[in-house]
Motif scaffolding. Structure first.
Motif, PDB file in Angstrom:
ATOM      1  N   PRO A  36       0.806  -1.227   0.000  1.00 56.15           N
ATOM      2  CA  PRO A  36       0.000   0.000   0.000  1.00 56.15           C
ATOM      3  C   PRO A  36       0.845   1.287   0.000  1.00 56.15           C
ATOM      4  N   LEU A  37       2.119   1.184   0.400  1.00 60.29           N
ATOM      5  CA  LEU A  37       2.987   2.364   0.432  1.00 60.29           C
ATOM      6  C   LEU A  37       3.725   2.579  -0.884  1.00 60.29           C
ATOM      7  N   ALA A  38       3.611   1.643  -1.797  1.00 56.16           N
ATOM      8  CA  ALA A  38       4.301   1.745  -3.081  1.00 56.16           C
ATOM      9  C   ALA A  38       3.501   2.627  -4.032  1.00 56.16           C
ATOM     10  N   GLU A  39       3.432   3.914  -3.692  1.00 56.62           N
ATOM     11  CA  GLU A  39       2.654   4.855  -4.486  1.00 56.62           C
ATOM     12  C   GLU A  39       3.454   5.329  -5.691  1.00 56.62           C
ATOM     13  N   PRO A  40       2.799   5.561  -6.817  1.00 58.06           N
ATOM     14  CA  PRO A  40       3.503   6.000  -8.017  1.00 58.06           C
ATOM     15  C   PRO A  40       4.258   7.309  -7.784  1.00 58.06           C
ATOM     16  N   VAL A  41       5.433   7.396  -8.375  1.00 56.17           N
ATOM     17  CA  VAL A  41       6.205   8.638  -8.349  1.00 56.17           C
ATOM     18  C   VAL A  41       6.198   9.233  -9.748  1.00 56.17           C
ATOM     19  N   GLU A  42       6.772  10.410  -9.900  1.00 60.79           N
ATOM     20  CA  GLU A  42       6.774  11.092 -11.189  1.00 60.79           C
ATOM     21  C   GLU A  42       7.371  10.191 -12.275  1.00 60.79           C
ATOM     22  N   PRO A  43       6.758  10.154 -13.473  1.00 58.88           N
ATOM     23  CA  PRO A  43       7.202   9.213 -14.515  1.00 58.88           C
ATOM     24  C   PRO A  43       8.602   9.473 -15.052  1.00 58.88           C
ATOM     25  N   ASP A  44       9.170  10.652 -14.778  1.00 64.97           N
ATOM     26  CA  ASP A  44      10.525  10.921 -15.245  1.00 64.97           C
ATOM     27  C   ASP A  44      11.560  10.716 -14.150  1.00 64.97           C
ATOM     28  N   THR A  45      11.180  10.047 -13.062  1.00 63.06           N
ATOM     29  CA  THR A  45      12.088   9.832 -11.936  1.00 63.06           C
ATOM     30  C   THR A  45      13.268   8.957 -12.359  1.00 63.06           C
ATOM     31  N   ILE A  46      14.471   9.424 -12.067  1.00 62.33           N
ATOM     32  CA  ILE A  46      15.691   8.717 -12.463  1.00 62.33           C
ATOM     33  C   ILE A  46      16.096   7.699 -11.409  1.00 62.33           C
ATOM     34  N   LEU A  47      16.118   8.115 -10.136  1.00 60.47           N
ATOM     35  CA  LEU A  47      16.480   7.213  -9.036  1.00 60.47           C
ATOM     36  C   LEU A  47      15.205   6.724  -8.353  1.00 60.47           C
ATOM     37  N   ASP A  48      14.537   5.786  -8.986  1.00 62.38           N
ATOM     38  CA  ASP A  48      13.247   5.297  -8.482  1.00 62.38           C
ATOM     39  C   ASP A  48      13.378   4.696  -7.090  1.00 62.38           C
ATOM     40  N   ASP A  49      14.428   3.907  -6.858  1.00 64.88           N
ATOM     41  CA  ASP A  49      14.630   3.267  -5.562  1.00 64.88           C
ATOM     42  C   ASP A  49      14.802   4.288  -4.448  1.00 64.88           C
ATOM     43  N   PHE A  50      15.602   5.311  -4.703  1.00 60.46           N
ATOM     44  CA  PHE A  50      15.882   6.354  -3.721  1.00 60.46           C
ATOM     45  C   PHE A  50      14.614   7.131  -3.368  1.00 60.46           C
ATOM     46  N   VAL A  51      13.885   7.574  -4.386  1.00 64.22           N
ATOM     47  CA  VAL A  51      12.694   8.390  -4.165  1.00 64.22           C
ATOM     48  C   VAL A  51      11.577   7.563  -3.522  1.00 64.22           C
ATOM     49  N   LEU A  52      11.344   6.351  -4.009  1.00 66.30           N
ATOM     50  CA  LEU A  52      10.292   5.505  -3.441  1.00 66.30           C
ATOM     51  C   LEU A  52      10.514   5.258  -1.950  1.00 66.30           C
ATOM     52  N   SER A  53      11.738   4.899  -1.583  1.00 68.78           N
ATOM     53  CA  SER A  53      12.004   4.579  -0.175  1.00 68.78           C
ATOM     54  C   SER A  53      11.952   5.816   0.710  1.00 68.78           C
ATOM     55  N   LEU A  54      12.427   6.966   0.211  1.00 69.14           N
ATOM     56  CA  LEU A  54      12.403   8.171   1.040  1.00 69.14           C
ATOM     57  C   LEU A  54      11.005   8.782   1.128  1.00 69.14           C
ATOM     58  N   ARG A  55      10.173   8.552   0.135  1.00 63.57           N
ATOM     59  CA  ARG A  55       8.781   8.993   0.265  1.00 63.57           C
ATOM     60  C   ARG A  55       8.097   8.226   1.392  1.00 63.57           C
ATOM     61  N   VAL A  56       8.471   6.958   1.560  1.00 60.67           N
ATOM     62  CA  VAL A  56       7.945   6.166   2.673  1.00 60.67           C
ATOM     63  C   VAL A  56       8.421   6.751   3.996  1.00 60.67           C
ATOM     64  N   ALA A  57       9.716   7.075   4.087  1.00 61.04           N
ATOM     65  CA  ALA A  57      10.257   7.670   5.316  1.00 61.04           C
ATOM     66  C   ALA A  57       9.624   9.030   5.589  1.00 61.04           C
ATOM     67  N   GLU A  58       9.353   9.782   4.526  1.00 64.84           N
ATOM     68  CA  GLU A  58       8.748  11.111   4.669  1.00 64.84           C
ATOM     69  C   GLU A  58       7.367  11.027   5.311  1.00 64.84           C
ATOM     70  N   LYS A  59       6.688   9.906   5.106  1.00 63.90           N
ATOM     71  CA  LYS A  59       5.352   9.711   5.688  1.00 63.90           C
ATOM     72  C   LYS A  59       5.409   9.276   7.154  1.00 63.90           C
ATOM     73  N   GLY A  60       6.617   9.103   7.688  1.00 64.76           N
ATOM     74  CA  GLY A  60       6.752   8.743   9.090  1.00 64.76           C
ATOM     75  C   GLY A  60       7.102   7.292   9.348  1.00 64.76           C
ATOM     76  N   TRP A  61       7.217   6.483   8.286  1.00 70.64           N
ATOM     77  CA  TRP A  61       7.614   5.088   8.449  1.00 70.64           C
ATOM     78  C   TRP A  61       9.137   4.988   8.517  1.00 70.64           C
ATOM     79  N   ARG A  62       9.626   3.919   9.103  1.00 71.41           N
ATOM     80  CA  ARG A  62      11.055   3.648   9.103  1.00 71.41           C
ATOM     81  C   ARG A  62      11.432   2.850   7.861  1.00 71.41           C
ATOM     82  N   VAL A  63      12.623   3.138   7.340  1.00 70.39           N
ATOM     83  CA  VAL A  63      13.219   2.286   6.308  1.00 70.39           C
ATOM     84  C   VAL A  63      14.321   1.491   7.007  1.00 70.39           C
ATOM     85  N   ALA A  64      14.106   0.196   7.164  1.00 66.20           N
ATOM     86  CA  ALA A  64      15.063  -0.655   7.876  1.00 66.20           C
ATOM     87  C   ALA A  64      16.135  -1.152   6.915  1.00 66.20           C
ATOM     88  N   TYR A  65      17.177  -1.700   7.492  1.00 63.27           N
ATOM     89  CA  TYR A  65      18.288  -2.239   6.694  1.00 63.27           C
ATOM     90  C   TYR A  65      18.456  -3.703   7.013  1.00 63.27           C
TER      91      TYR A  65
END
Length: 379
Positions: free
Chosen positions: A201-230
């Motif tokens: 449910p957190l895998a929301e679409p990002v802008e279609p011209d996004t170059i670093l999809d992995d970076f933006v997708l994961s940080l958008r999750v963190a921006e919403k208050g979730w943790r990105v674990a390692y």
């Protein structure tokens, strides 16, 4: 000039050494984050592989994924849009579900198209040429047992190669150490596309011209208050770039994507809203793409001017000259095997910083397409 030199030196030290020391201190003071309890019942998961002209790797990738030791239902979805080789046919014959359209619209479009077909609670993304250990996916998804975790970053490992950009592997080991600290402190600030996962449910679409999809997708999750674990045990291994020229192409694209990402993640620089996440994001990411590439040559120039003033400046200049001399020698010997551990690391560091300038130009002029050519990898 002395004030400017020491300011530049302090920022560079903090960017590459000081932040890691600070993070380690904060983790020690607060205590290590306890490991989450194991799943009572493991959730079903989907693995998505966006594969453009990956006929050389896709068969092994499908077998590697379907052979994972995962304790629940596992689905593999390969998106081969635009491929002009046998990627789609090989993936289908190897047992994967395949989506294919003749038009190539880029990796992020392929990922968005795949998400429309994902019906499992968790979704993982991995590259076609990145191979996992048999328990890799289980390690990657285990942190989701913690209800505060919205995404998980796996570990990228680069195989040693005589002809590849060997400094790349050393750099990623350094990155892994920082990610472990970030995860213990609060959240990883950006996942690598070789292997990462999200709550679907957190895998929301990002802008279609996004170059670093992995970076933006994961940080958008963190921006919403979730943790990105390692998950350092979830290793995705790939070969290094086939040559330093290939690594240059890759780095320029990443830098263009980094500036694009910073322009779209400006809210993360607000400490009043994001607190510790802002400290991590600025320290680990923003400084590397903004101040560090400018301050590195500035520190050298100022050091040359200040060298006659005192012995400490002469010693620092000698150290800088030695560093750049080893980098230059690494470039001259880039096609040869040099059995000295870390020999090419100075060259890799110089490459990282130098690539920022054409990367910024590509970002400002809009010349970096999402339909980038994958860098050749060493055999």
């Amino acid at each position: 000039m002395e004030i400017l030199f020491w300011t530049a030196a302090a920022v560079l030290f903090y960017t590459y050494i000081g932040y890691g020391l600070l993070a380690a201190l904060l983790v020690r003071l607060r205590g290590r984050r306890p490991a989450p309890e194991a799943f009572a019942e493991w959730p079903a998961a989907t693995v998505v592989v966006a594969a453009y002209n990956e006929a050389a790797y896709i068969g092994e990738k499908v077998r590697n994924t379907l052979g994972q030791d995962y304790p629940s239902d596992l689905r593999l979805l390969v998106v081969a849009d635009g491929s002009t080789d046998a990627t789609a046919e090989i993936a289908r014959e190897a047992g994967a579900e395949v989506l294919f359209e003749p038009e190539r619209r880029g990796k992020i479009a392929a990922m968005h198209r795949a998400l429309a077909h994902v019906d499992t609670p968790l979704v993982a993304f991995t590259d076609a040429n990145a191979m996992l250990e048999t328990d890799g996916l289980r390690h990657l998804l285990a942190p989701f047992a913690d209800p505060t975790v919205g995404a998980v970053a796996g570990e990228k490992r680069v195989r040693a190669s005589a002809n590849g950009a060997s400094g790349e592997g050393l750099y990623w080991r350094y990155e892994s150490a920082l990610k472990k600290l970030d995860s213990q402190l609060h959240s990883v600030v950006g996942a690598a596309g070789e292997l990462f996962a999200l709550r679907t449910p957190l895998a929301e679409p990002v802008e279609p011209d996004t170059i670093l999809d992995d970076f933006v997708l994961s940080l958008r999750v963190a921006e919403k208050g979730w943790r990105v674990a390692y998950a350092p045990e979830a290793c995705a291994t790939e070969a290094p770039s086939a040559s330093m020229e290939d690594e240059w192409t890759r780095k320029v694209r990443i830098c263009a994507g980094g500036w694009q990402a910073m322009s779209r993640l400006r809210g993360l620089c607000n400490p009043f809203r994001h607190g510790l996440l802002t400290l991590q994001y600025v320290s680990h990411r923003v400084l590397r793409w903004t101040l560090a590439p400018v301050l590195l040559p500035l520190a050298l120039i100022l050091n040359i001017v200040l060298a006659p003033e005192a012995g400490v400046y002469a010693a620092l200049l000698a150290a800088q000259v030695a560093f750049y001399a080893v980098a230059a020698l690494g470039w001259a010997l880039r096609e040869r095997e040099v059995p000295v551990r870390g020999f090419r690391l100075p060259l890799y560091v110089v490459f990282m910083h130098a690539a920022v300038f054409p990367g910024v130009l590509r970002f400002l002029t809009g010349q970096q397409s999402v339909n980038w050519a994958r860098a050749r990898r060493a055999v």
